[in-house]
Enzyme design. Structure first.
Site, PDB file in Angstrom:
ATOM      1  N   ARG A 112       0.824  -1.223   0.000  1.00  0.00           N
ATOM      2  CA  ARG A 112       0.000   0.000   0.000  1.00  0.00           C
ATOM      3  C   ARG A 112       0.856   1.269   0.000  1.00  0.00           C
ATOM      4  O   ARG A 112       0.425   2.328   0.453  1.00  0.00           O
ATOM      5  CB  ARG A 112      -0.979   0.033   1.173  1.00  0.00           C
ATOM      6  CG  ARG A 112      -1.943  -1.130   1.158  1.00  0.00           C
ATOM      7  CD  ARG A 112      -3.161  -0.856   2.027  1.00  0.00           C
ATOM      8  NE  ARG A 112      -4.048  -2.002   2.005  1.00  0.00           N
ATOM      9  CZ  ARG A 112      -3.980  -2.993   2.861  1.00  0.00           C
ATOM     10  NH1 ARG A 112      -3.103  -2.980   3.839  1.00  0.00           N
ATOM     11  NH2 ARG A 112      -4.822  -3.995   2.763  1.00  0.00           N
ATOM     12  N   LYS A 167       8.166  23.974 -12.099  1.00  0.00           N
ATOM     13  CA  LYS A 167       7.202  22.882 -11.915  1.00  0.00           C
ATOM     14  C   LYS A 167       7.008  22.550 -10.433  1.00  0.00           C
ATOM     15  O   LYS A 167       5.895  22.256  -9.997  1.00  0.00           O
ATOM     16  CB  LYS A 167       7.631  21.628 -12.709  1.00  0.00           C
ATOM     17  CG  LYS A 167       6.563  20.545 -12.611  1.00  0.00           C
ATOM     18  CD  LYS A 167       6.676  19.413 -13.591  1.00  0.00           C
ATOM     19  CE  LYS A 167       5.527  18.428 -13.313  1.00  0.00           C
ATOM     20  NZ  LYS A 167       5.564  17.222 -14.109  1.00  0.00           N
ATOM     21  N   HIS A 210      -0.656  19.862 -24.924  1.00  0.00           N
ATOM     22  CA  HIS A 210      -0.982  18.430 -24.848  1.00  0.00           C
ATOM     23  C   HIS A 210      -2.338  18.098 -25.464  1.00  0.00           C
ATOM     24  O   HIS A 210      -2.587  16.930 -25.751  1.00  0.00           O
ATOM     25  CB  HIS A 210      -0.961  17.943 -23.392  1.00  0.00           C
ATOM     26  CG  HIS A 210       0.427  17.830 -22.814  1.00  0.00           C
ATOM     27  ND1 HIS A 210       1.278  18.901 -22.713  1.00  0.00           N
ATOM     28  CD2 HIS A 210       1.108  16.767 -22.319  1.00  0.00           C
ATOM     29  CE1 HIS A 210       2.417  18.499 -22.165  1.00  0.00           C
ATOM     30  NE2 HIS A 210       2.346  17.211 -21.922  1.00  0.00           N
ATOM     31  N   ASN A 269      -0.417  21.201 -18.973  1.00  0.00           N
ATOM     32  CA  ASN A 269      -0.881  20.456 -20.160  1.00  0.00           C
ATOM     33  C   ASN A 269      -0.855  21.316 -21.420  1.00  0.00           C
ATOM     34  O   ASN A 269      -1.374  20.896 -22.456  1.00  0.00           O
ATOM     35  CB  ASN A 269      -2.302  19.921 -19.935  1.00  0.00           C
ATOM     36  CG  ASN A 269      -2.328  18.849 -18.868  1.00  0.00           C
ATOM     37  OD1 ASN A 269      -1.398  18.050 -18.772  1.00  0.00           O
ATOM     38  ND2 ASN A 269      -3.354  18.834 -18.044  1.00  0.00           N
ATOM     39  N   ARG A 296      -2.284  23.309 -11.901  1.00  0.00           N
ATOM     40  CA  ARG A 296      -1.417  22.276 -12.514  1.00  0.00           C
ATOM     41  C   ARG A 296      -1.862  21.937 -13.939  1.00  0.00           C
ATOM     42  O   ARG A 296      -1.056  21.485 -14.745  1.00  0.00           O
ATOM     43  CB  ARG A 296      -1.386  21.021 -11.630  1.00  0.00           C
ATOM     44  CG  ARG A 296      -0.402  19.987 -12.144  1.00  0.00           C
ATOM     45  CD  ARG A 296      -0.150  18.870 -11.169  1.00  0.00           C
ATOM     46  NE  ARG A 296       0.790  17.913 -11.715  1.00  0.00           N
ATOM     47  CZ  ARG A 296       1.396  16.963 -11.019  1.00  0.00           C
ATOM     48  NH1 ARG A 296       1.167  16.843  -9.734  1.00  0.00           N
ATOM     49  NH2 ARG A 296       2.246  16.145 -11.604  1.00  0.00           N
TER      50      ARG A 296
END
Ligand code: GLY
Length: 354
Positions: free
Chosen positions: A106, A205, A226, A223, A219
């Site tokens: 986990r 970043k 993209h 993209n 965030r």
């Protein structure tokens, strides 16, 4: 050199020329490494755990089934909860190794040692781990930030030129995202990639993913390039590398911004982008091949009235602006038709000139 990151940032970030063994975990650890890097790892004076996995994973093998033998291997060792996994390789390997670390018991700690430029400036930072499903790329995964990112630029010497250029597009993206056209122009010039650019991209970043770790808002700006980029990448049958597709999507995004009434980008910058992208022109799919992929994009949502035969979707688009940070808008996929046509024209013009 340890880079400054926001207080409380989940990952310690190091940028060095030669690998430093003292940055490996202090406690028990194991390695999942790209076998092409084994020689460089050993020659760099780095220790090789006896239970290390040296593997070769291609883009097509970025699947859940690839990590199951790794998990079984760790359970046989056995690797305990206090152990750390060190991932050495490009984005496919680090996304999978991070996912395996997130799943094993986990979740156990991991470090990432990216060895591609794309990995250093984007994939390795921010805790996104994942694998592809038949329906699309990165459709399964977990947010699981590495404890440490160690980017050794010396490893880049093992990288083929096309893959260096591939990473350069993520750097150009970072510059245009912030409206920093001078920096974008500098990166677009021929010449070696500078360590200072990698440092600047990592610092940017780190700030974004710290403020918005789960991509609920800011965030999404990462993209940029993209949206059409992913469609072009898939439509090329993945003959376009990810960064190359982002570069094409980036130029199209600049054109879309203008179509949407934002301040236009200077012709010199658009020409510089097109000049560098022109060799990719034969891999740019026609608009009819891109549209269905935009409707199925994971950033696309069905809007009221949607049916499979008559899709009504809206998609998150990032629009760059000269001199200012990019903005986000939710638009219909068909808005990309005109930028796609202009992209093709600009590339053709540059290819004819060459
Ligand atoms: N590659 C984009 C992100 O990390 O959010």
């Amino acid at each position: 050199m340890r880079l400054a990151t926001p207080p409380g940032f989940a990952t310690e970030v190091f940028l060095l020329e030669a690998p430093d063994p003292s940055l490996l975990p202090e406690g028990p650890w194991t390695l999942v490494g790209d076998q092409r890097l084994r020689e460089a790892w050993i020659e760099g004076g780095l220790p090789e755990p006896s239970d290390a996995l040296w593997i070769s994973v291609s883009e097509e093998e970025k699947k859940l089934r690839t990590v199951i033998p790794w998990l079984e291997h760790w359970a046989r060792i056995p690797l305990h909860r206090d152990a750390t996994v060190v991932a050495l390789g490009g984005g496919v390997l680090s996304d999978l190794a991070g996912l395996a670390a997130a799943l094993y018991l986990r979740g156990i700690a991991w470090q990432v040692w990216p060895t591609t430029l794309l990995g250093m400036v984007d994939a390795a930072l921010g805790g996104k781990t994942g694998a592809d499903l038949a329906a699309g790329k990165n459709l399964v995964g977990a947010f699981h930030a590495p404890k440490r990112l160690v980017a050794c630029t010396g490893f880049l010497r093992t990288l083929p030129e096309r893959h260096m250029e591939n990473g350069r597009w993520e750097l150009v993206k970072t510059a245009i995202l912030q409206g920093e056209l001078g920096w974008a122009t500098e990166i677009l010039q021929t010449g070696p990639v500078r360590t200072g650019w990698i440092e600047r991209a990592l610092a940017y970043k780190a700030g974004v993913v710290h403020r918005d770790p789960r991509e609920a808002g800011e965030r999404r700006l990462l993209n940029l390039g993209h949206t059409l980029g992913h469609a072009l990448e898939a439509a090329s049958g993945y003959q376009l590398l990810h960064g190359e597709a982002v570069g094409l999507g980036l130029l199209a995004s600049c054109l879309l911004g203008e179509e949407q009434g934002l301040k236009p980008f200077p012709a010199e910058l658009l020409d510089a982008l097109a000049r560098r992208l022109a060799p990719l022109a034969p891999l740019v799919a026609p608009w009819q091949a891109c549209l269905p992929l935009l409707h199925r994009d994971k950033k696309a949502r069905h809007a009221p009235g949607h049916t499979e035969d008559a899709p009504v979707t809206e998609i998150h688009c990032i629009l760059p602006r000269p001199g200012e940070s990019a903005i986000q808008r939710v638009l219909a996929p068909r808005v990309w038709e005109a930028p796609h046509a202009r992209l093709v024209d600009l590339l053709d013009r540059e290819a004819t000139r060459a």
